[in-house]
Design a protein around this motif. Structure first.
Motif, mmCIF file in Angstrom:
data_model
loop_
_atom_site.group_PDB
_atom_site.id
_atom_site.type_symbol
_atom_site.label_atom_id
_atom_site.label_comp_id
_atom_site.label_asym_id
_atom_site.label_seq_id
_atom_site.Cartn_x
_atom_site.Cartn_y
_atom_site.Cartn_z
ATOM 1 N N ALA A 1 14.542 4.170 -0.757
ATOM 2 C CA ALA A 1 14.799 3.253 0.353
ATOM 3 C C ALA A 1 13.777 2.131 0.363
ATOM 4 O O ALA A 1 12.579 2.370 0.517
ATOM 5 C CB ALA A 1 14.773 4.012 1.673
ATOM 6 N N GLY A 2 14.229 0.925 0.150
ATOM 7 C CA GLY A 2 13.364 -0.242 0.213
ATOM 8 C C GLY A 2 12.471 -0.461 -0.995
ATOM 9 O O GLY A 2 11.612 -1.333 -0.966
ATOM 10 N N SER A 3 12.652 0.314 -2.050
ATOM 11 C CA SER A 3 11.826 0.137 -3.252
ATOM 12 C C SER A 3 12.299 -1.067 -4.048
ATOM 13 O O SER A 3 13.487 -1.389 -4.049
ATOM 14 C CB SER A 3 11.899 1.377 -4.142
ATOM 15 O OG SER A 3 11.240 2.463 -3.547
ATOM 16 N N GLU A 23 0.835 -1.202 0.000
ATOM 17 C CA GLU A 23 0.000 0.000 0.000
ATOM 18 C C GLU A 23 0.868 1.250 0.000
ATOM 19 O O GLU A 23 0.565 2.219 -0.682
ATOM 20 C CB GLU A 23 -0.920 0.010 1.221
ATOM 21 C CG GLU A 23 -2.089 -0.925 1.103
ATOM 22 C CD GLU A 23 -2.969 -0.593 -0.086
ATOM 23 O OE1 GLU A 23 -3.339 0.581 -0.286
ATOM 24 O OE2 GLU A 23 -3.280 -1.515 -0.833
ATOM 25 N N SER A 24 1.951 1.234 0.765
ATOM 26 C CA SER A 24 2.854 2.386 0.803
ATOM 27 C C SER A 24 3.478 2.624 -0.560
ATOM 28 O O SER A 24 3.582 3.762 -1.014
ATOM 29 C CB SER A 24 3.959 2.175 1.839
ATOM 30 O OG SER A 24 3.417 2.143 3.126
ATOM 31 N N LEU A 25 3.887 1.552 -1.232
ATOM 32 C CA LEU A 25 4.464 1.682 -2.570
ATOM 33 C C LEU A 25 3.430 2.233 -3.538
ATOM 34 O O LEU A 25 3.727 3.124 -4.333
ATOM 35 C CB LEU A 25 4.999 0.337 -3.062
ATOM 36 C CG LEU A 25 5.592 0.341 -4.471
ATOM 37 C CD1 LEU A 25 6.787 1.285 -4.560
ATOM 38 C CD2 LEU A 25 5.980 -1.066 -4.884
ATOM 39 N N ALA A 26 2.208 1.742 -3.472
ATOM 40 C CA ALA A 26 1.149 2.235 -4.346
ATOM 41 C C ALA A 26 0.895 3.723 -4.097
ATOM 42 O O ALA A 26 0.818 4.512 -5.043
ATOM 43 C CB ALA A 26 -0.129 1.433 -4.140
ATOM 44 N N ASP A 27 0.778 4.100 -2.832
ATOM 45 C CA ASP A 27 0.580 5.518 -2.497
ATOM 46 C C ASP A 27 1.750 6.354 -2.993
ATOM 47 O O ASP A 27 1.566 7.449 -3.528
ATOM 48 C CB ASP A 27 0.436 5.699 -0.983
ATOM 49 C CG ASP A 27 -0.894 5.195 -0.442
ATOM 50 O OD1 ASP A 27 -1.834 4.973 -1.246
ATOM 51 O OD2 ASP A 27 -0.991 5.014 0.783
ATOM 52 N N GLN A 28 2.942 5.836 -2.807
ATOM 53 C CA GLN A 28 4.151 6.540 -3.213
ATOM 54 C C GLN A 28 4.186 6.763 -4.729
ATOM 55 O O GLN A 28 4.466 7.865 -5.200
ATOM 56 C CB GLN A 28 5.359 5.726 -2.761
ATOM 57 C CG GLN A 28 6.694 6.350 -3.021
ATOM 58 C CD GLN A 28 7.770 5.449 -2.461
ATOM 59 O OE1 GLN A 28 8.014 4.370 -2.997
ATOM 60 N NE2 GLN A 28 8.393 5.876 -1.388
#
Length: 193
Positions: A164-166, A55-60
């Motif tokens: 970071a962490g992608s 979800e964080s990646l999608a939001d990002q």
């Protein structure tokens, strides 16, 4: 531009590290409310595994594609007002930046949030930021160049934080965008020298 949002996303990602949400037995007509990555779905079962990190990646990614649009739209607007070639040149580059982020969206099942109109954004924070930056840049040509510096410095900070962490494919795109933003920053700084 992402400072407040980044804090929220980081907290959500941290909480997700401890818990993975498993949605089992999704019916064909029911869609999970979260976005899943291709790696997160199983081809041998009806289960979809989602994490808050997804979800964080999608939001990002949604935010980043609109943030690149913001840069483009501000430069188009200020370029129309001041007629300086730097705005049109960098606005063209921002179109390519949007296309690079846009190319990632389907792989992660993310709908493109952009509105096909200069100066219009789905993210209310970006809408307010666009309005503020155009107002600031409308005061003088020097102020417009300073807005360019502000946008690129913020983009650089946001891109570095996003790396970071992608996943590797996302990191490769963000590195390309970072290089472009560093060049744009130097170009605007030269205008102010």
């Amino acid at each position: 531009m992402m400072t407040r949002r980044r804090t929220v996303l980081t907290a959500a990602a941290s909480a997700a590290l401890a818990a993975t949400i498993t949605l089992a037995g999704c019916a064909a007509d029911q869609q999970p409310s979260a976005v899943s990555t291709p790696a997160a779905s199983s081809t041998t079962s009806q289960s979809v595994v989602l994490t808050a990190t997804d979800e964080s990646l999608a939001d990002q990614l949604r935010y980043l594609v609109e943030e690149e649009k913001l840069a483009h739209d501000v430069y188009v607007t200020l370029g129309d007002q001041w007629g300086s070639r730097i705005f049109s040149n960098i606005a063209s580059s921002e179109v390519r930046h949007q296309q690079q982020v846009e190319a990632l969206l389907p792989a992660y099942g993310i709908e493109d949030p952009r509105i096909d109109q200069v100066g219009r954004f789905t993210d209310p924070d970006l809408q307010a930021l666009y309005d503020r930056l155009v107002a600031e840049g409308s005061r003088s040509q020097a102020a417009a160049f300073q807005v360019g510096v502000t946008i690129e410095e913020t983009d650089i900070a946001d891109l570095k934080a996003a790396m970071a962490g992608s996943p590797a494919d996302v990191t490769a795109v963000l590195e390309s965008l970072l290089s472009g933003s560093q060049n744009h920053l130097a170009a605007f700084q030269r205008q102010l020298a």
